[in-house]
Design a protein around this motif. Structure first.
Motif, short mmCIF file in Angstrom:
data_model
loop_
_atom_site.label_atom_id
_atom_site.label_comp_id
_atom_site.label_asym_id
_atom_site.label_seq_id
_atom_site.Cartn_x
_atom_site.Cartn_y
_atom_site.Cartn_z
N TYR A 51 10.07 -35.79 -30.96
CA TYR A 51 10.32 -35.23 -29.63
C TYR A 51 10.29 -33.71 -29.59
O TYR A 51 10.58 -33.11 -28.58
CB TYR A 51 11.67 -35.74 -29.11
CG TYR A 51 11.67 -37.23 -28.88
CD1 TYR A 51 11.04 -37.78 -27.77
CD2 TYR A 51 12.27 -38.08 -29.79
CE1 TYR A 51 11.02 -39.14 -27.57
CE2 TYR A 51 12.26 -39.45 -29.60
CZ TYR A 51 11.63 -39.98 -28.48
OH TYR A 51 11.61 -41.33 -28.28
N LYS B 56 8.35 -29.90 -30.18
CA LYS B 56 7.13 -29.31 -29.64
C LYS B 56 5.93 -29.83 -30.43
O LYS B 56 5.94 -29.87 -31.65
CB LYS B 56 7.22 -27.78 -29.77
CG LYS B 56 6.08 -27.04 -29.08
CD LYS B 56 6.31 -25.55 -29.17
CE LYS B 56 5.19 -24.79 -28.48
NZ LYS B 56 5.38 -23.33 -28.57
N SER C 271 4.72 -33.07 -30.03
CA SER C 271 5.28 -34.35 -30.44
C SER C 271 4.24 -35.32 -30.95
O SER C 271 3.07 -35.23 -30.64
CB SER C 271 6.01 -34.99 -29.26
OG SER C 271 5.09 -35.29 -28.22
N ASP D 62 3.04 -38.91 -30.68
CA ASP D 62 3.20 -40.06 -29.80
C ASP D 62 3.41 -41.36 -30.56
O ASP D 62 4.13 -42.25 -30.11
CB ASP D 62 1.95 -40.21 -28.90
CG ASP D 62 1.88 -39.07 -27.88
OD1 ASP D 62 2.94 -38.52 -27.56
OD2 ASP D 62 0.77 -38.75 -27.43
N ARG E 96 6.98 -41.80 -31.28
CA ARG E 96 7.72 -42.17 -30.08
C ARG E 96 7.59 -43.67 -29.83
O ARG E 96 8.55 -44.36 -29.52
CB ARG E 96 7.18 -41.41 -28.86
CG ARG E 96 7.53 -39.95 -28.83
CD ARG E 96 7.29 -39.39 -27.45
NE ARG E 96 7.58 -37.97 -27.39
CZ ARG E 96 7.79 -37.31 -26.26
NH1 ARG E 96 7.73 -37.95 -25.11
NH2 ARG E 96 8.06 -36.03 -26.27
N GLY F 2 7.16 -30.66 -21.04
CA GLY F 2 6.07 -30.23 -21.89
C GLY F 2 4.81 -31.03 -21.60
O GLY F 2 4.84 -31.96 -20.77
N HIS G 44 3.40 -33.31 -23.16
CA HIS G 44 3.51 -34.72 -23.54
C HIS G 44 4.72 -35.37 -22.89
O HIS G 44 5.22 -36.38 -23.37
CB HIS G 44 3.61 -34.85 -25.06
CG HIS G 44 2.44 -34.29 -25.80
ND1 HIS G 44 1.25 -34.96 -25.93
CD2 HIS G 44 2.28 -33.08 -26.42
CE1 HIS G 44 0.40 -34.21 -26.63
NE2 HIS G 44 1.01 -33.07 -26.93
N THR H 81 8.79 -34.92 -21.61
CA THR H 81 9.96 -34.16 -22.02
C THR H 81 9.93 -33.89 -23.52
O THR H 81 9.68 -34.79 -24.32
CB THR H 81 11.26 -34.91 -21.67
OG1 THR H 81 11.28 -35.21 -20.28
CG2 THR H 81 12.49 -34.07 -22.02
N GLU H 82 10.16 -32.63 -23.87
CA GLU H 82 10.19 -32.24 -25.27
C GLU H 82 11.54 -31.65 -25.60
O GLU H 82 12.34 -31.33 -24.71
CB GLU H 82 9.10 -31.21 -25.57
CG GLU H 82 7.68 -31.72 -25.40
CD GLU H 82 6.65 -30.63 -25.68
OE1 GLU H 82 7.07 -29.45 -25.81
OE2 GLU H 82 5.46 -30.95 -25.73
N GLN I 168 13.52 -28.61 -27.72
CA GLN I 168 13.48 -27.36 -28.45
C GLN I 168 14.83 -27.15 -29.13
O GLN I 168 15.86 -27.58 -28.61
CB GLN I 168 13.17 -26.18 -27.51
CG GLN I 168 11.77 -26.24 -26.92
CD GLN I 168 11.47 -25.05 -26.02
OE1 GLN I 168 12.32 -24.18 -25.82
NE2 GLN I 168 10.26 -25.01 -25.48
#
Length: 695
Positions: A581, A583, A585, A587, A590, A680, A682, A684-685, A687
């Motif tokens: 998740y 920066k 990311s 996939d 996920r 972001g 992709h 929600t990311e 940081q």
């Protein structure tokens, strides 16, 4: 929860100390018997009190009744935490640890009986300096084989004595018949702890072999039987004849060195040294402290004032070792491989083994009696197309067609592991798949190894199959030795994989191959025997090793392979989250984790991962960012680390040391980790913000 016997011990009449401590739940013999039969939940143990003391009398002689009674009572006292037996509130594991530590102290006293003048002075003659010397000696090594029994020193002396007793002509004869005795591998040299000159090793092997101290055969090699040797070395001890660690330098292999892993492994832990930690030390001290009871029991014991002074003594102890961090890239590689194996081959492997088990039970034959052709025919074309050609690469074949006898069935190391990765042996694939399931479940659930090993296959989930049921480790205090049942939410992927193991055991029971459902990570015999073993730390490590060799996990700069262990996986679920998740990311991760809602996923991670493991993962992810060029985003932290390490370029520091320092600062509240969720490309990311106190 209800305590056993419904606290009936409160109604028991108060017994005199001598009567109360004259029995124990684990003692199957009468107190006065010269040989005790002990049951600690496994095979009975025998304690033989008929040992010779420094004056050549027996401990069981009438003249030594006070000494013998003092040792026996002290052993029972050391395993109790209450005057009333039924009021004990410790687990079986804790009881076993206390028992073995106490027996170890008794053996130390018997081994040093002459210096301690035990036959004449008795326990009441033990001085403060002698007790402190005992505790200091115990603290030198975490292995009782060394700290109490001086196993390496005594084995060296014993070997050289046997060598002197065997004629040169016989040594030459044995060496001529067994030329592999001359071979000493680099692995044996590296692990050698004996002080025998290397030039004498072949002759020592020949002398010990001639004298009957080896077990084994040509195929598996020959290893010194430590129990047989200990019987001769430690005659005047209660439990000195128990098995000791193998000295590999004395082993020899007529058909090539025995091996279990493809490469040398990266050490799983670092730091801590080889001495006792405080928890282990307390187990041994517990025996001396318990000697206070001897006076109230009516048996002579050490002076209470001396015991008071010893109570404040603490020798230099080892700090607890830390588990080496496995690089994220290695974890991702194994995780991906484990999932793909599950999707493409795993269930087929278990089904194939069950077909063999059913066939052999119905025809009343052994697995190892099947020809390779029969194995391929029974398991079916799907497995044959994947490469399966025989029951196992390392197990014996007793069929007339493919009989392997006692020869080395694994062959050369390089060829063996090439065949492993080509799926030739079915048994090895079963171990790879169980290792894959251990890896994924261990990673996603972040539980302690003992908690995972005790999961009953028949009751692994709740009725919704969304919660994993297990006995919570370190939860037996004030619960009368019974651990608390706990449940944690479990990822659907882990449910699917564990369900395969449950079905596997059910089918083996139905096929008549097994009589009962065992713990969920139970394994079949790697030798092809008709037996399923409950999961253990050893079997779990073996399955992990097969997984790492099958998927060729990464090696470090020294050429050693990362062979993962469950302790190292406890922080990995959080690491996966940070990579999935963060920066840029991934996939696929996920999708594997099954959480599209990032904040829901974060809650899952924080709920299923203990604070120390989560903090370790946070420290590792920041360290990885530092060492991959993302230094400028953490200026305050960089300045803090520059002061500590004394360099402007923090990346010159070892990454492991950097992460350790960072984790310490986080535990002290100097550094705080904060995830922030932002939009972001992709979705929600996350940081990572790092706050430095006072910056």
């Amino acid at each position: 929860m209800k305590a056993p016997s419904n606290l009936a011990f409160l109604d028991e009449p108060r017994l005199a100390p001598a009567v109360a401590f004259g029995k124990a739940s684990w003692l199957l013999s009468d107190f006065d018997e010269p040989i005790w039969i002990v049951s600690l939940g496994v095979e009975p143990i025998h304690l033989n009190w008929q040992v010779v003391l420094d004056d050549d009398s027996y401990l069981t002689d009438d003249k030594n009744v006070d000494l013998l009674s003092g040792l026996k009572y002290s052993l029972i006292v050391a395993t109790r935490n209450s005057l009333t037996e039924n009021a004990n509130t410790q687990s079986a594991e804790t009881l076993s640890k206390k028992f073995h530590a106490a027996v170890g102290v008794i053996d130390y006293l018997l081994i040093h009986a002459r210096e301690l003048q035990l036959s004449s002075a008795g326990l009441e003659g033990l001085s403060e300096s002698e007790m402190k010397a005992l505790l200091s000696k115990l603290a030198t090594n975490a292995s009782v084989s060394e700290s109490i029994y001086d196993w390496s020193i005594r084995m060296t002396e014993f070997s050289l004595t046997v060598l002197n007793e065997v004629s040169d002509a016989k040594i030459v004869s044995v060496l001529e018949a067994n030329p592999s005795m001359y071979e000493i591998s680099s692995t044996q040299l590296e692990s050698n702890e004996l002080s025998i000159p290397l030039d004498d090793i072949p002759s020592v092997r020949a002398a010990l072999y001639h004298s009957g101290y080896y077990d084994g055969h040509r195929g598996a090699g020959f290893t010194v039987n430590s129990i047989r040797v200990s019987d001769d070395i430690y005659r005047n001890t209660v439990r000195g004849s128990m098995a000791k660690p193998k000295h590999e330098i004395l082993s020899f292999y007529p058909l090539g060195e025995n091996y279990k892993r493809e490469m040398e492994g990266v050490k799983v832990t670092y730091g801590g040294g080889g001495g006792l930690n405080e928890t282990q030390y307390r187990l041994f001290y517990n025996f001396l402290s318990g000697m206070r009871r001897l006076k109230t029991i009516g048996v002579p014991g050490p002076d209470i004032r001396i015991l008071d002074r010893v109570a404040g003594y603490m020798p230099e102890l080892a700090k607890s070792g830390r588990f080496v961090t496995v690089p994220s890239g290695t974890i991702f590689k194994l995780f991906k491989g484990a999932i793909e194996f599950h999707d493409e081959l795993g269930p087929l492997v278990l089904e194939g083994f069950c077909k063999l088990a059913r066939y052999c039970h119905e025809n009343d034959i052994a697995l190892i009696s099947l020809t390779d052709k029969q194995v391929v025919s029974i398991v079916g074309s799907d497995l044959a197309n994947h490469g399966v050609k025989k029951l196992g690469l390392g197990c014996r074949n007793s069929s007339e067609v493919d009989n392997s006898g006692h020869e080395n069935r694994k062959g050369k190391k390089g060829e063996y592991f090439q065949r492993l990765r080509s799926n030739v042996g079915l048994l090895e694939l079963v171990y790879v798949y169980i290792g894959a399931i251990q890896f994924v479940v261990g990673l996603l659930m972040a539980r302690r190894i003992d908690e995972l090993l005790q999961i009953p296959s028949a009751e692994a989930f709740d009725v919704t199959k969304s919660w994993l049921m297990f006995m919570k480790e370190k939860s037996s205090t004030d619960t009368y030795g019974l651990r608390k049942f706990d449940a944690r939410p479990i990822d659907p992927l882990a449910v699917d994989m564990l369900s395969q193991l449950i079905s596997f055991q059910e089918e083996l029971v139905n096929a008549g191959f097994s009589t009962e459902m065992l713990t969920i990570f139970a394994v079949p015999s790697s030798h092809g025997r008709k037996v399923i073993y409950p999961g253990s730390k050893t079997s779990m490590s073996t399955c992990f090793d097969f997984l790492c060799d099958y998927f060729e996990s990464d090696v470090n700069a020294s050429g050693r392979r990362y062979y993962v262990r469950q302790h190292q996986l406890r922080r990995v679920a959080a690491l996966l989250f940070f990579h999935a998740y963060g920066k840029g990311s991934i996939d696929t991760l996920r999708w594997i984790l099954g959480h599209n809602d990032i904040e829901h996923a974060w809650r899952y991670i924080t709920e299923s991962t203990d604070g120390a493991s989560l903090r370790g993962a946070e420290a590792q992810i920041i360290a990885e960012k530092f060492f991959t060029g993302d230094v400028n985003n953490y200026k305050s932290l960089r300045e803090l680390m520059k002061k500590h390490f004394g360099t402007d370029d923090v990346r010159l520091v070892d990454q492991e040391s950097f992460a350790d320092r960072l984790e310490h600062l986080m535990s002290e509240g100097v550094v705080k980790f904060e995830p922030v969720f932002v939009p972001g490309p992709h979705g929600t990311e996350m940081q990572i913000l790092v706050h430095v106190k006072g910056a």
